[in-house]
Design a protein around this motif. Structure first.
Motif, PDB file in Angstrom:
ATOM      1  N   VAL A 130      10.711  61.410  50.633  1.00 17.87           N
ATOM      2  CA  VAL A 130       9.647  61.257  51.622  1.00 17.87           C
ATOM      3  C   VAL A 130       9.166  62.651  52.002  1.00 17.87           C
ATOM      4  O   VAL A 130       9.967  63.525  52.340  1.00 17.87           O
ATOM      5  N   CYS A 131       7.855  62.856  51.900  1.00 12.89           N
ATOM      6  CA  CYS A 131       7.295  64.141  52.336  1.00 12.89           C
ATOM      7  C   CYS A 131       6.041  63.872  53.163  1.00 12.89           C
ATOM      8  O   CYS A 131       5.398  62.827  53.048  1.00 12.89           O
ATOM      9  N   ALA A 162       8.268  53.432  42.198  1.00  8.25           N
ATOM     10  CA  ALA A 162       7.310  52.721  43.054  1.00  8.25           C
ATOM     11  C   ALA A 162       7.006  53.569  44.269  1.00  8.25           C
ATOM     12  O   ALA A 162       7.845  54.345  44.737  1.00  8.25           O
ATOM     13  N   LEU A 163       5.776  53.427  44.777  1.00  7.72           N
ATOM     14  CA  LEU A 163       5.398  54.085  46.018  1.00  7.72           C
ATOM     15  C   LEU A 163       5.739  53.161  47.170  1.00  7.72           C
ATOM     16  O   LEU A 163       5.556  51.941  47.079  1.00  7.72           O
ATOM     17  N   SER A 168       0.180  56.686  52.427  1.00  3.70           N
ATOM     18  CA  SER A 168      -1.238  56.711  52.798  1.00  3.70           C
ATOM     19  C   SER A 168      -2.090  56.160  51.673  1.00  3.70           C
ATOM     20  O   SER A 168      -1.778  56.352  50.503  1.00  3.70           O
ATOM     21  N   GLY A 169      -3.198  55.530  52.021  1.00  5.74           N
ATOM     22  CA  GLY A 169      -4.077  54.942  51.020  1.00  5.74           C
ATOM     23  C   GLY A 169      -4.863  55.995  50.249  1.00  5.74           C
ATOM     24  O   GLY A 169      -4.848  57.181  50.581  1.00  5.74           O
TER      25      GLY A 169
END
Length: 171
Positions: A130-131, A162-163, A168-169
């Motif tokens: 996670v960043c 996988a994200l 964020s979109g």
């Protein structure tokens, strides 16, 4: 000047005469000037560098190639850099960088990096990365910054990437 195609070569017809010494001294003779259409963008790769660059994607629209060699890049008449331009064929695309944009800042922060073994014999391993990426703009108008971030790609069937749904979109 006019460019006359001659098969694999191009001959330039220059309107003005130029004095060229025969002693080997380098001389610059302007053969052609072209205004090339460009898409200028702000780009950042925060994993590599914490800077935002002004980059131009150009298309060589004249009917002659750009030969390899040094090219001077100017912005508003001010010298920015000298690059070694590769051979660009007629109609070919190439890219030039116009330096850092110091009114834009980017920061990448690692929030979480965890590796866990699952299963009794440890046959399953799960990695979680996670960043957070923050972009600060001090421009006098809103603008778009193209951001590139490393996302791993698996070439193995038993490895899945996988994200997270909280990403964020727009990726």
């Amino acid at each position: 000047p006019q460019a006359q195609a001659q098969g694999l070569s191009v001959q330039f017809v220059i309107a003005d005469s130029a004095d060229v010494a025969g002693d080997g001294t380098p001389v610059r003779v302007v053969m052609a000037e072209s205004a090339l259409p460009a898409h200028v963008a702000y780009r950042a790769v925060p994993k590599l560098l914490p800077y935002v660059f002004r980059v131009a994607d150009l298309n060589n629209t004249p009917q002659y190639p750009l030969l390899p060699g040094p090219i001077d890049v100017l912005r508003h008449g001010q010298f920015i850099a000298r690059y070694d331009l590769p051979h660009v064929p007629a109609g070919g695309r190439f890219q030039l960088t116009f330096g850092l944009e110091d009114r834009l800042r980017v920061k990448r922060q690692i929030i979480d990096e965890v590796a866990r073994d699952r299963g009794v014999l440890g046959g399953t391993r799960r990695h979680n990365y996670v960043c957070r990426i923050e972009i600060s703009s001090f421009l006098d108008r809103p603008d778009v910054v193209e951001l590139s971030e490393h996302i791993p790609v698996s070439e193995l069937d038993d490895v899945k990437v996988a994200l997270a749904p909280t990403t964020s979109g727009g990726h």
